[in-house]
Design an enzyme around this catalytic site. Structure first.
Site, short mmCIF file in Angstrom:
data_model
loop_
_atom_site.label_atom_id
_atom_site.label_comp_id
_atom_site.label_asym_id
_atom_site.label_seq_id
_atom_site.Cartn_x
_atom_site.Cartn_y
_atom_site.Cartn_z
N CYS A 9 0.86 -1.19 0.00
CA CYS A 9 0.00 0.00 0.00
C CYS A 9 0.89 1.23 0.00
O CYS A 9 2.06 1.14 -0.37
CB CYS A 9 -0.97 -0.02 1.18
SG CYS A 9 -0.19 0.09 2.80
N ASN A 12 2.41 1.49 4.33
CA ASN A 12 2.73 0.21 5.00
C ASN A 12 2.47 0.29 6.51
O ASN A 12 3.14 -0.36 7.30
CB ASN A 12 4.18 -0.23 4.71
CG ASN A 12 4.51 -1.67 5.10
OD1 ASN A 12 5.63 -1.99 5.43
ND2 ASN A 12 3.53 -2.56 5.10
N CYS A 14 -1.20 0.85 7.46
CA CYS A 14 -2.64 0.59 7.65
C CYS A 14 -3.08 -0.64 6.84
O CYS A 14 -3.26 -1.72 7.39
CB CYS A 14 -3.49 1.79 7.25
SG CYS A 14 -3.17 3.27 8.24
N ARG A 15 -3.25 -0.46 5.53
CA ARG A 15 -3.88 -1.52 4.73
C ARG A 15 -3.01 -2.75 4.51
O ARG A 15 -3.47 -3.89 4.69
CB ARG A 15 -4.33 -0.96 3.36
CG ARG A 15 -5.48 0.01 3.48
CD ARG A 15 -5.65 0.80 2.22
NE ARG A 15 -4.51 1.68 1.97
CZ ARG A 15 -4.32 2.40 0.88
NH1 ARG A 15 -5.19 2.32 -0.10
NH2 ARG A 15 -3.27 3.19 0.76
N SER A 16 -1.74 -2.54 4.09
CA SER A 16 -0.94 -3.74 3.76
C SER A 16 -0.55 -4.56 4.99
O SER A 16 -0.52 -5.79 4.89
CB SER A 16 0.26 -3.41 2.87
OG SER A 16 1.15 -2.52 3.47
N ASP A 124 -8.32 3.83 1.39
CA ASP A 124 -7.34 4.26 2.38
C ASP A 124 -8.08 4.78 3.63
O ASP A 124 -8.80 5.77 3.56
CB ASP A 124 -6.51 5.39 1.75
CG ASP A 124 -5.41 5.88 2.66
OD1 ASP A 124 -5.37 5.45 3.83
OD2 ASP A 124 -4.61 6.71 2.20
P1 4NP Z 1 -1.68 2.90 4.18
O1 4NP Z 1 -2.30 4.26 4.76
O2 4NP Z 1 -1.17 3.25 2.79
O3 4NP Z 1 -2.84 1.99 4.15
O4 4NP Z 1 -0.58 2.48 5.13
C1 4NP Z 1 -1.66 5.49 4.82
C2 4NP Z 1 -0.71 5.71 5.77
C3 4NP Z 1 -0.12 6.94 5.85
C4 4NP Z 1 -0.49 7.96 5.00
C5 4NP Z 1 -1.46 7.73 4.03
C6 4NP Z 1 -2.04 6.48 3.94
N1 4NP Z 1 0.10 9.24 5.13
O5 4NP Z 1 -0.33 10.15 4.40
O6 4NP Z 1 1.00 9.43 5.96
#
Ligand code: 4NP
Length: 154
Positions: A9, A12, A14-16, A124
């Site tokens: 994702c 790294n 939240c989702r992955s 997200d």
């Molecule tokens: P992820 O979520 O891609 O599912 O880990 C996010 C984590 C951090 C951010 C955006 C999405 N950020 O903007 O810091």
């Protein structure tokens, strides 16, 4: 034959990591021999544990991801993994761009593996409400179950 899957994702955190936990659980349940890891297309959160809301939803579903640490996806991943699975279209576009010519990994979107949900992103949840992490868990579980079934049938 041992297969390997990298889930990717943006951050790294939240989702992955949640997809990694859901796939680990499914692979254990089906007693498959699959190496699993996750990574981010950006490097903002490298070395950090998952978002506390992701840790909480995983724990609620019986998985402890508090020891996971974020890492950046790298060119070698296209050699080390059989499947690189993106959580949304932006991640997939990034992976397509950095893919080395000799990369062996097969690229897909996680929900491409779920009949009727092909092409859909796992949304997200980072800027959303805590409840959205339940939706994320449900989406990554659907993807992980379908992906594990595919691997089992190969
Ligand atoms: P992820 O979520 O891609 O599912 O880990 C996010 C984590 C951090 C951010 C955006 C999405 N950020 O903007 O810091």
């Amino acid at each position: 034959m041992r297969r390997s899957v990298l889930l990717v994702c943006l951050g790294n955190i939240c989702r992955s990591p949640l997809a990694e936990a859901a796939l680990r659980r499914e692979v254990d349940r089906l007693q498959l021999d699959v190496g699993i890891d996750s990574a981010g297309t950006d490097d903002w959160h490298v070395g950090r544990p998952p978002d506390r809301r992701a840790i909480a939803v995983a724990l609620k579903n019986g998985m402890d991801i508090s020891q996971f640490r974020a890492r950046h996806v790298r060119a070698e991943d296209f050699q080390s993994f059989d499947y690189i699975v993106a959580l949304d279209a932006d991640n997939l576009a990034y992976l397509t761009k950095i893919r080395p010519e000799n990369g062996k990994a097969e690229l897909s979107l996680l929900l491409d593996h779920v009949t009727g949900r092909e092409g859909q992103p796992v949304a997200d949840p980072y800027y959303g409400h805590e409840d959205e992490f339940d939706v994320t868990w449900s989406d990554v579980t659907a993807g992980a179950q379908a992906l594990a079934r595919k691997i089992a049938s190969m």
